[in-house]
Design a protein around this motif. Structure first.
Motif, PDB file in Angstrom:
ATOM      1  N   ALA A 386       0.817  -1.210   0.000  1.00  0.00           N
ATOM      2  CA  ALA A 386       0.000   0.000   0.000  1.00  0.00           C
ATOM      3  C   ALA A 386       0.855   1.266   0.000  1.00  0.00           C
ATOM      4  N   GLU A 387       1.967   1.231   0.716  1.00  0.00           N
ATOM      5  CA  GLU A 387       2.799   2.442   0.791  1.00  0.00           C
ATOM      6  C   GLU A 387       3.398   2.812  -0.558  1.00  0.00           C
ATOM      7  N   GLU A 388       3.450   1.857  -1.489  1.00  0.00           N
ATOM      8  CA  GLU A 388       4.005   2.138  -2.816  1.00  0.00           C
ATOM      9  C   GLU A 388       3.030   2.921  -3.692  1.00  0.00           C
ATOM     10  N   ILE A 389       1.766   2.877  -3.369  1.00  0.00           N
ATOM     11  CA  ILE A 389       0.746   3.508  -4.225  1.00  0.00           C
ATOM     12  C   ILE A 389      -0.039   4.573  -3.461  1.00  0.00           C
ATOM     13  N   ARG A 390       0.392   4.857  -2.246  1.00  0.00           N
ATOM     14  CA  ARG A 390      -0.367   5.789  -1.396  1.00  0.00           C
ATOM     15  C   ARG A 390      -0.432   7.160  -2.043  1.00  0.00           C
ATOM     16  N   VAL A 391      -1.587   7.805  -1.931  1.00  0.00           N
ATOM     17  CA  VAL A 391      -1.806   9.134  -2.468  1.00  0.00           C
ATOM     18  C   VAL A 391      -1.775  10.118  -1.308  1.00  0.00           C
ATOM     19  N   CYS A 392      -0.733  10.939  -1.268  1.00  0.00           N
ATOM     20  CA  CYS A 392      -0.608  11.880  -0.141  1.00  0.00           C
ATOM     21  C   CYS A 392       0.171  13.107  -0.580  1.00  0.00           C
TER      22      CYS A 392
END
Length: 392
Positions: A386-392
């Motif tokens: 998830a951290e590879e695609i997180r939107v932030c």
């Protein structure tokens, strides 16, 4: 060339793509662009001839807030890019704090805006094409071609007949989960109030424009049905799932009949309807049952968070909701993702929050990023962190 089913027709092969996105709404647009930015070949297919889905063809031209209602921005990435693309060539009524140019008659002080659905659709198409995404309009995605639980491509119907488009990852951005359901992914349906919104213009609005009012005053929503809370629901009409052509036809016919009645009550030389919706304005049709449900619980933590959003409804000002990656796929289907209002969410707050423009953009971006990684690494979705695609 594929053999015809039952010997009735030949099925032609189209160009192969690494990622195919079905549905050109806001979620599908962001999925396609994010995948293309990830360095893979992408086809975005849409059954209409314009992009934007409910935001444009459906006339729901309010870009809901990217903030929590207390001055804190929560959603970034493509959702923020797209809010400015929708107003790039036409009006906005963003507050100055959020980069707005209109000082008059803002809807509120949140990071949200009204926009022109027609001009926005053109701008969104330019945005998609500039990223090297191929677009296919006026096509109906009929069904995914499955090999066990793996999607190998999609059968489409177009003016040239039935054709096959191969892919390594399929993203369902249809708003109805039609590809996911036909692939075998379990789904749930929801109940809907009857809604029929048009854009109208009256002479009094023209006076306000002459007096220097913002261009957003040129359009006004007029609803012959219910709002999202059931206010205005026709008497004796039950909430409906709208899972068949008959259901959808009755839904829109009721709205049109009631709209025509409202028109009859107006002075015929004093108003005009600028546009009718070109797709049914159904809020919650069908969504998948994924690995994890997005429940829109304030402060709830997920191990696989891909982004944070707020609540567009005034009753939950300040709330912060984490969105889990597991809501975008089913663990038994390693190369099918979904985005937009069809992510895994129960009836209620989760589905209400998930279905609006900025959250559709957020989940679309995450799905597109994940799809690109699946292709490049030749792995299943569950191997993407998830951290590879997180939107932030």
């Amino acid at each position: 060339m594929l053999p015809a089913k039952g010997g009735r027709m030949e099925i032609l092969m189209r160009k192969n793509y690494e990622v195919v996105v079905v549905g050109g709404g806001i979620g599908g647009i962001c999925a396609a662009v994010a995948a293309a930015r990830g360095g893979v070949s992408v086809l975005l297919m849409e059954k209409l001839i314009n992009l934007g889905g409910l935001a444009t063809a459906g006339l729901i031209s309010w870009y809901e807030p990217l903030c929590d209602g207390k001055g804190n921005q929560l959603i970034y990435g493509l959702a923020e890019e797209v809010i400015h693309i929708c107003t790039k060539y036409s009006f906005d009524n963003l507050p100055e704090k959020w980069g707005g140019s209109c000082e008059k008659e803002q809807r509120n002080d949140r990071y949200s805006t009204m926009f022109s659905p027609t001009v926005a659709s053109l701008a969104l198409e330019e945005f998609v094409l500039n990223h090297g995404v191929d677009i296919l309009f006026d096509v109906l995605a009929v069904e995914p071609v499955m090999e066990e639980n793996q999607c190998r491509g999609v059968f489409i119907e177009e003016i040239g007949g039935r054709k096959f488009v191969s892919c390594r990852v399929l993203i369902d951005g249809t708003g109805t989960a039609v590809m996911a359901q036909r692939a075998g992914i379990p789904t749930r349906t929801g109940k809907n109030y009857m809604t029929y919104i048009v854009h109208e213009f009256e002479r009094e609005m023209g006076k306000k424009l002459q007096e220097g009012g913002g261009m957003h005053l040129f359009r006004r929503w007029m609803n012959s049905g219910s709002d999202m809370f059931g206010n205005g629901q026709p008497d004796k009409r039950q909430e409906e799932e709208c899972e068949s052509a008959e259901d959808v036809t009755q839904f829109v016919e009721e709205g049109k009949r009631r709209m025509l009645k409202l028109c009859m009550e107006k002075e015929r030389d004093n108003y005009d309807l600028l546009s009718l919706p070109w797709i049914p304005q159904i809020r919650t049709i069908r969504r998948i049952q994924g690995a994890v449900d997005f429940t829109a619980e304030n402060g709830k933590k997920y191990a696989d968070t891909i982004g944070i959003c707020g609540d567009f409804r005034g009753k939950n000002i300040g709330n912060r909701y984490e969105i889990p990656f597991g809501a975008l796929f089913h663990p038994m289907f390693p190369n099918i993702l979904v985005c937009g209002r069809i992510i895994s969410a129960p009836q209620g707050d989760g589905w209400e929050v998930a279905r609006v423009i900025p959250v559709c953009a957020l989940t679309g971006e995450a799905a597109g990023k994940a799809a690109a990684l699946v292709v490049k690494r030749n792995v299943g979705i569950e191997r993407i962190r998830a951290e590879e695609i997180r939107v932030c």
